[in-house]
Design an enzyme around this catalytic site. Structure first.
Site, PDB file in Angstrom:
ATOM      1  N   ARG A  41     -11.168   2.786  -9.154  1.00  0.00           N
ATOM      2  CA  ARG A  41     -11.917   2.851  -7.888  1.00  0.00           C
ATOM      3  C   ARG A  41     -12.957   3.980  -7.915  1.00  0.00           C
ATOM      4  NH1 ARG A  41     -10.566  -2.187  -7.051  1.00  0.00           N
ATOM      5  NH2 ARG A  41      -8.329  -2.472  -6.889  1.00  0.00           N
TER       6      ARG A  41
ATOM      7  N   GLU B  85       3.552  -1.457  -6.257  1.00  0.00           N
ATOM      8  CA  GLU B  85       2.629  -2.182  -7.135  1.00  0.00           C
ATOM      9  C   GLU B  85       3.088  -2.147  -8.587  1.00  0.00           C
ATOM     10  OE1 GLU B  85      -1.618  -2.104  -4.961  1.00  0.00           O
ATOM     11  OE2 GLU B  85      -1.225  -0.324  -6.128  1.00  0.00           O
TER      12      GLU B  85
ATOM     13  N   ARG C 289       3.185  -7.128   5.578  1.00  0.00           N
ATOM     14  CA  ARG C 289       2.966  -6.042   4.618  1.00  0.00           C
ATOM     15  C   ARG C 289       2.816  -4.675   5.289  1.00  0.00           C
ATOM     16  NH1 ARG C 289      -0.987  -5.303   0.346  1.00  0.00           N
ATOM     17  NH2 ARG C 289      -1.204  -3.049   0.178  1.00  0.00           N
TER      18      ARG C 289
ATOM     19  N   LYS D  19      -0.660   7.287   3.614  1.00  0.00           N
ATOM     20  CA  LYS D  19      -2.044   6.821   3.800  1.00  0.00           C
ATOM     21  C   LYS D  19      -2.371   6.775   5.284  1.00  0.00           C
ATOM     22  CE  LYS D  19      -2.821   4.178  -0.437  1.00  0.00           C
ATOM     23  NZ  LYS D  19      -3.290   2.927  -1.069  1.00  0.00           N
TER      24      LYS D  19
ATOM     25  N   ASP E  41      -4.066  -0.144   3.736  1.00  0.00           N
ATOM     26  CA  ASP E  41      -4.611   0.376   2.481  1.00  0.00           C
ATOM     27  C   ASP E  41      -6.075   0.783   2.616  1.00  0.00           C
ATOM     28  OD1 ASP E  41      -4.996   1.041  -0.110  1.00  0.00           O
ATOM     29  OD2 ASP E  41      -4.923  -0.982  -0.902  1.00  0.00           O
TER      30      ASP E  41
ATOM     31  N   GLU F  96     -13.627   2.543  -1.841  1.00  0.00           N
ATOM     32  CA  GLU F  96     -13.173   1.283  -2.427  1.00  0.00           C
ATOM     33  C   GLU F  96     -13.454   0.087  -1.525  1.00  0.00           C
ATOM     34  OE1 GLU F  96      -8.967   1.316  -3.264  1.00  0.00           O
ATOM     35  OE2 GLU F  96      -8.896  -0.855  -3.599  1.00  0.00           O
TER      36      GLU F  96
HETATM   37  C1  BDP Z   1      -5.257   0.463  -3.617  1.00  0.00           C
HETATM   38  C2  BDP Z   1      -6.094   0.324  -4.842  1.00  0.00           C
HETATM   39  C3  BDP Z   1      -5.321   0.474  -6.114  1.00  0.00           C
HETATM   40  C4  BDP Z   1      -4.457   1.733  -6.050  1.00  0.00           C
HETATM   41  C5  BDP Z   1      -3.586   1.700  -4.813  1.00  0.00           C
HETATM   42  C6  BDP Z   1      -2.801   2.982  -4.583  1.00  0.00           C
HETATM   43  O1  BDP Z   1      -6.706  -0.953  -4.830  1.00  0.00           O
HETATM   44  O2  BDP Z   1      -6.247   0.506  -7.178  1.00  0.00           O
HETATM   45  O3  BDP Z   1      -3.677   1.857  -7.181  1.00  0.00           O
HETATM   46  O4  BDP Z   1      -4.408   1.566  -3.678  1.00  0.00           O
HETATM   47  O5  BDP Z   1      -3.105   3.692  -3.640  1.00  0.00           O
HETATM   48  O6  BDP Z   1      -6.127   0.720  -2.565  1.00  0.00           O
HETATM   49  O7  BDP Z   1      -1.866   3.262  -5.310  1.00  0.00           O
END
Ligand code: BDP
Length: 718
Positions: free
Chosen positions: A184, A307, A352, A376, A381, A409
């Site tokens: 990003r 993730e 989510r 966050k 996100d 991003e």
């Molecule tokens: C998302 C991004 C990803 C990051 C993830 C994170 O798309 O690339 O790894 O957040 O915060 O916004 O871990």
């Protein structure tokens, strides 16, 4: 369209100061002050007093910065003296470095380690300006504070300033891989060249440290949260130590993202179970290995069970078990573990956005004292607009920090002008309602609401190897604003914007007004053309740049824009009331009530919380469909206004930066039109409704918009 300036490097003699404005100097340009004001400043600041001999690296940095700043702004080389025998002296010291400071009656006890005070006082019968603090790093922050005041015209004979950070941990998170690629990242490759370290430390990193210190940032996580275990091997620890040495004089501590499975990947163990003795022993040894090289190592940042990243849940342990095991390993040296609340499991959840709260809130009180939970700003996100994350206010017995994303991003990368100070202020001033009125997010993250000892504001960095650091002039403002808000989350985003403009672009009043105005409207403008009225995540898969509201075939349901819009023939929006996913109930009673009621929820979050028929009547009297179209259209018009306003500044801003911003605004205009037209076309296809009267129809078919690809977009791990 602005034309490429032809005279860079061959600039006409009458305007020599405009040469080489390539953005490298950021907001630390220190250009000559206007003559009248310069006289005021020079009569006060000709001399600098610092102790002779054995100067520490931090004091050397203070002296260098003052010499550079005063030399540039006031003119000539300031003279360094050791006693006060006349007017116009600037004394800089702690009680230890300059005993005189202790005798001046300045109230240093309220300043902590990092705060500073600047006062005009009488010394030996002469009026001197004093920068005083308890620790040397406070002097560096004070020097930057004074230089900022000079640059913005605030300095005068009665000048006085006291500043103490409200947040203990003010950190940049670099999502930089060890091979130099930045996840990003839109400003080139990583500024950390691991290949050449530790032997070669790029001198540019000193300027990076200066820039961070100038806005009060005091820590930097060097590697991506999607971490490689290699960063914990001895060769990479040596490289990290070289960076730590370079940054130390500027009060910048280094941290590393730690991969939870490192004991298996690089330690030869068969498990990474946080409760296994051999795993604990391995991390304890790791701590010794790190702190023997980097005595002031800040700690670990961990993305676990999110993730696809490994974590304690792989062993049926909780996030607290994982975080505490690491925290215990580094506690003897004062390190912290920053544990991310961005958990995002392999199972598609019911909704989510409820996930972080569901997993983390029950763990309140279970994290050790040197753990900070990094949350966050929103529950999804880093979207252009989200409500606050419900975890703010929900974990009174846990150190809670906020994570912002400075790199854009989801907000048009470096080519869209979006000032994020407004977004962050919106988050920080939101009242969680956790302890009655005034329980703002700012008070949660500064620790004052619940009396939590550690406080943190973290930001995903937008800095790269680009000559101008951030990829664009206005993205520099986001780095700047991040630091200023991390120092004091109560700062006003408008004041910060104005200050940045004066430091970076121009001090001409009208131009400052115009540019500040553009910046303050820019976030809402982007929301309008991308995701108005509380819509979210309508970006295309992977790149997250252009529109993809129709996408419904991404790997899993909650990667699809259609999952978030819930748009169909009859209506649009995600029902998060009790009747829907119930996500609204994760907030305090007061907020939950407000968000659940369709007539009370702020209209900018309407479709985040409610699924409504297209014909729903909005407070304006328009239908929801008409209102959506209005917002999209207004967003494009607003970019056009930004572009036209910027065009009036040709004589105020140097040609290189003027040209780049102009060209980027052209890109933004084109993209905003694309966003509007794609979204309107897609939603109209679903609802079959006519466009409101007088509205210009999109010029292409849905098929055309769907055919557009954003191949090779930067920063995309996919
Ligand atoms: C998302 C991004 C990803 C990051 C993830 C994170 O798309 O690339 O790894 O957040 O915060 O916004 O871990």
């Amino acid at each position: 369209m602005a034309s490429v300036p032809t005279h860079i490097g061959n600039y006409p003699e009458e305007a020599p100061t405009n040469i080489l404005e390539d953005g490298y100097e950021l907001w630390l340009r220190y250009r000559a002050l206007e003559p009248g004001y310069r006289a005021t400043c020079s009569s006060l600041l000709r001399l600098v007093v610092l102790p002779g001999g054995n100067e520490s690296p931090t004091l050397a940095a203070v002296r260098d910065e003052l010499m550079r700043g005063l030399g540039g702004m006031v003119g000539g080389a300031p003279e360094v003296v050791h006693t006060i025998t006349g007017e116009g002296v600037l004394c800089v010291g702690t009680p230890a470095t300059l005993p005189l400071v202790a005798s001046l009656g300045l109230r240093l006890d309220c300043l902590g380690n990092e705060g500073y005070v600047i006062r005009r006082v009488e010394v030996n019968g002469f009026i001197a300006t004093v920068i005083a603090s308890n620790d040397e790093i406070g002097l560096l922050y004070g020097a930057f504070g004074l230089l900022r005041a000079l640059q913005t015209g605030e300095f005068n004979v009665a000048f006085s300033l006291e500043s103490v950070p409200k947040i203990t941990h003010r950190l940049l998170n670099h999502w930089d891989n060890l091979d130099g690629w930045v996840e990003r990242g839109y400003a080139g490759r990583s500024i950390f060249n691991w290949w050449e370290l530790p032997e070669y430390v790029d001198p540019r990193l000193t300027d990076y440290a200066r820039a961070n210190a100038s806005v009060g940032i005091n820590g930097v996580v060097l590697n991506n949260v999607n971490a490689s275990s290699d960063s914990l091997t001895v060769p990479f620890l040596e490289k990290t130590a070289a960076l730590a040495n370079q940054f130390r004089p500027y009060g910048l501590r280094v941290y590393l993202s730690a991969k939870f499975s490192a004991p298996m990947e690089i330690g030869g163990l068969t498990t990474a179970d946080p409760c296994a003795d051999e795993v604990k022993a391995w991390w304890n040894q790791m701590a010794v290995r790190i702190y023997s090289r980097i005595p002031d190592f800040g700690g670990f940042l961990v993305k676990a069970n999110s993730e696809g990243q490994p974590g304690p849940q792989d062993y049926n342990r909780t996030h607290a078990d994982g975080a505490n095991m690491l925290a215990d390993a580094i506690a003897p040296w004062g390190g912290v573990v920053i544990w991310r609340a961005f958990v995002y499991s392999d199972h598609v959840p019911h909704d989510r956005v409820t996930q972080a709260y569901t997993e983390m809130a029950p763990l309140d009180g279970r994290f050790h004292n040197n753990v900070i939970l990094q949350v966050k700003n929103g529950p999804l996100d880093f979207q252009p607009r989200e409500p606050i994350n419900p975890l703010f206010g929900a974990m009174p017995h846990t150190n809670i920090g906020v994570e912002f994303q400075i790199t854009k991003e989801y907000l048009g990368f470096q080519t869209h002008l979006v000032y994020l100070g407004s977004l962050w202020q919106e988050v920080l001033t939101t009242d969680t309602g956790a302890r009655g009125h005034g329980s703002t997010v700012a008070r949660v993250v500064d620790g004052s609401l619940f009396g939590t000892p550690l406080s943190m504001v973290a930001g995903v960095a937008n800095v790269g190897s680009a000559r101008n650091w951030c990829g664009s002039t206005f993205d520099q403002a986001n780095w700047f604003a991040f630091g200023r808000l991390a120092w004091n989350p109560d700062h006003d985003a408008g004041d910060i914007a104005r200050e940045w403009v004066m430091l970076t672009l121009t001090t001409a009043n009208d131009a400052v007004d115009i540019i500040t105005g553009i910046m303050l409207r820019s976030h809402e403008t982007a929301v309008d053309y991308m995701v108005p009225l509380g819509l979210t995540h309508q970006m295309g898969t992977g790149h997250h740049y252009g529109p993809g509201p129709w996408i419904n075939d991404a790997g899993r349901a909650d990667w699809n824009p259609t999952y978030y819009s819930c748009a169909d023939r009859t209506g649009i929006g995600f029902d998060r009331t009790c009747a829907g996913s119930g996500a609204a109930m994760q907030y305090s009673h007061e907020l939950a009530q407000r968000y659940s009621k369709v007539h009370e929820v702020p209209s900018n979050l309407l479709l985040w919380f409610h699924h409504l028929p297209w014909g729903f009547i909005m407070p304006s009297g328009r239908t929801l469909w008409e209102e959506l179209v209005e917002h999209y259209t207004y967003g494009v018009a607003s970019v056009e206004t930004m572009r036209l306003e910027w065009a009036t500044l040709r004589d105020e801003v140097d040609p290189a930066r003027f040209y780049q911003v102009s060209a980027y605004l052209e890109i933004q205009l084109k993209d905003s039109q694309l966003w509007r037209d794609s979204c309107i076309t897609y939603f109209q296809k679903l609802n079959g409704m006519a466009l409101p009267q007088g509205v210009t129809p999109p010029s292409h078919s849905l098929k055309y918009y769907k055919s557009l690809a954003f191949r090779h977009a930067p920063g995309n791990p996919g």
